[in-house]
Scaffold this active site. Structure first.
Site, mmCIF file in Angstrom:
data_model
loop_
_atom_site.group_PDB
_atom_site.id
_atom_site.type_symbol
_atom_site.label_atom_id
_atom_site.label_comp_id
_atom_site.label_asym_id
_atom_site.label_seq_id
_atom_site.Cartn_x
_atom_site.Cartn_y
_atom_site.Cartn_z
ATOM 1 N N PHE A 35 0.818 -1.230 0.000
ATOM 2 C CA PHE A 35 0.000 0.000 0.000
ATOM 3 C C PHE A 35 0.840 1.263 0.000
ATOM 4 C CE2 PHE A 35 0.322 2.162 4.055
ATOM 5 C CZ PHE A 35 0.904 1.224 4.887
ATOM 6 N N LYS A 36 2.113 1.143 0.358
ATOM 7 C CA LYS A 36 2.950 2.345 0.421
ATOM 8 C C LYS A 36 3.110 3.017 -0.943
ATOM 9 C CE LYS A 36 5.229 1.210 4.726
ATOM 10 N NZ LYS A 36 4.750 -0.152 5.064
ATOM 11 N N ASP A 37 2.866 2.273 -2.010
ATOM 12 C CA ASP A 37 2.917 2.870 -3.349
ATOM 13 C C ASP A 37 1.900 4.005 -3.506
ATOM 14 O OD1 ASP A 37 4.931 1.220 -4.458
ATOM 15 O OD2 ASP A 37 3.474 -0.364 -4.862
#
Ligand code: PLP
Length: 452
Positions: free
Chosen positions: A109-111
């Site tokens: 999810f850090k993208d």
């Protein structure tokens, strides 16, 4: 909109400055001076696609960026996601949903935040002509997502410290097999904490910071939190209308960044019911929400390594609001906590939060039971979200924070099958490029000066 520090000892700054600094110069974290009320926009926003919603949301925050520039920044931030919905919501069973946040370039999810942050940096550099050196420390996912957000951007060099031999092999490949010449994965002999300690000391050297245009991409950067707000609103609209206000968001949690984003959305008037903070065995936050005591313990490596944290750095933002926006109280609490490793809240108000804890053997059995119940494979972090909740929260949306193919060993052990993702298969063929530095501030600074 301006941004002030949770510690209240520096003047407010613009959005772009808050993004460029990362950490506020008084050691605090930036927050908006006031939270906008987004409720009046709900009708208009329901039909927007992901980038449109993101742009509409950031128009309230990035007020020093021209509308057409903001449009251009956001429009190219989600084009490397492999699912057309960007953040699809899947129904596993009646009342049980998964928000898949792993379709970006590094499958975590850090993208969502780091693709956007990379483009904010690029726009800033184009405007000011000042190059930026990004320094971060990672135990896996952050470094990979940061590197992929910054690949090939003019004027940005990224230096990412990680503990050699102590991150998952595929995570290392995501950082070291990019073939990009503005990316420097720095392998250190030591632990993640050694990397982080050295990094913090480098940031304290203000002269060096100015010399190289130092910036932080760790989850203290406000732009990351705001970027993550968007998928809570997007998910809210994807739920059946009659359930939207009754669904609890279950968030696998480490540094409290992801769940804080959801809570902020709720504070801005989007009627989300509440949140479950799902920790692994490193449960400082679970203990806090159970007992009101925030206390340090040592970190034991787990099967969900991106949640192996000792101190949840973003908790300070929640704390600021929890003590009635009183920066001197925040300073006092952070000071006591730093000095004694503990803080006992009187009347800790849990507000909309519940919590759970999942140890390694439970992670394995949850991966197995989710697979047999729903024919769905979850990664070890997401598995923590499937821990049965105490109480009657029967409507839940679980945030799937990483793709299972990033953690093949754990998945094979749990269900006997190897999860595959094509983007990882490609990496297995590539050459690894990494640099070895000592985990000391001097060695890191010397390397950065040489390669800036
Ligand atoms: C970073 C990460 C987390 C923890 O997120 P926080 O914002 O630190 O709470 C959970 N799962 C995965 C896969 C991650 O990469």
């Amino acid at each position: 909109m301006n941004y002030h520090s949770t510690r209240g000892q520096v003047p407010p700054v613009s959005f772009s400055t808050a993004v460029e600094h990362g950490l506020a110069p008084d050691g605090g974290l930036y927050l908006p001076e006031a939270l906008p009320n987004l409720r009046p926009y709900l009708n208009d926003w329901e039909s927007l696609n992901y980038p449109e919603l993101c742009e509409a949301f950031f128009a309230h925050f990035a007020t020093d960026i021209e509308a057409n520039e903001l449009h251009a920044i956001v429009a190219c931030s989600y084009d490397k996601f492999s699912d057309p919905a960007i953040a699809p919501v899947r129904a596993l069973a009646p009342g049980r949903y998964v928000l898949e946040l792993f379709h970006g370039p590094t499958l975590a999810f850090k993208d969502f935040a780091l693709q956007l942050l990379g483009n904010f940096y690029a726009a800033q550099i184009a405007r000011t002509g000042r190059p930026i050196s990004v320094l971060g420390a990672t135990s896996g996912d952050t470094g990979a997502a940061a590197i992929h957000g910054l690949i090939g951007k003019d004027g940005v060099k990224s230096f990412i410290l990680y503990p050699d031999g102590r991150i998952a092999p595929l995570q290392e490949r995501q950082m070291t097999c990019t073939e990009a010449d503005n990316v420097f994965p720095l392998a250190i002999k030591g632990s993640f904490d050694d990397a982080q300690t050295a990094m913090k000391t480098v940031f304290e050297d203000r002269e060096f910071a100015t010399e190289v245009g130092l910036s932080a991409v760790n989850s203290i950067n406000l732009a990351r939190i705001l970027a993550q707000c968007v998928y809570y609103i997007y998910a809210y609209f994807r739920l059946p209308a009659q359930e939207r206000e009754a669904v609890t968001f279950v968030v696998p949690t480490g540094n409290f960044g992801n769940v804080l984003a959801g809570w902020l959305v709720q504070q801005m008037g989007i009627p989300l019911k509440g949140f479950r903070v799902a920790t692994n065995q490193n449960d400082i936050l679970h203990r806090l929400f159970e007992s009101g005591t925030y206390s340090l313990e040592s970190v034991a490596p787990s099967l969900a390594p991106s949640m192996d944290i000792q101190v949840a750095s973003n908790f300070e933002r929640f704390l600021y609001y929890a003590v009635g926006s009183d920066a001197s109280k925040v300073r006092e609490i952070m000071h006591t906590f730093k000095a004694t490793g503990q803080y006992q809240f009187e009347n800790f108000d849990r507000q909309s939060f519940s919590s759970s804890r999942t140890n390694d053997s439970e992670i394995e059995s949850l991966i197995k039971s989710v697979y047999s119940d729903y024919n769905y494979v979850v990664d070890p972090h997401t598995a923590c979200g499937f821990q049965p909740a105490v109480g009657d929260q029967n409507l839940e949306i679980i945030l799937a924070t990483a793709h299972p193919a990033k953690f093949p060993d754990t998945i094979i052990k749990a269900i006997g099958e190897e999860p595959i993702h094509p983007s990882l298969e490609v990496l297995k063929e590539r050459v690894i490029t990494k640099y070895f530095v000592d985990p000391t501030p001097e060695a890191i600074k010397a390397f950065m000066r040489e390669h800036k």
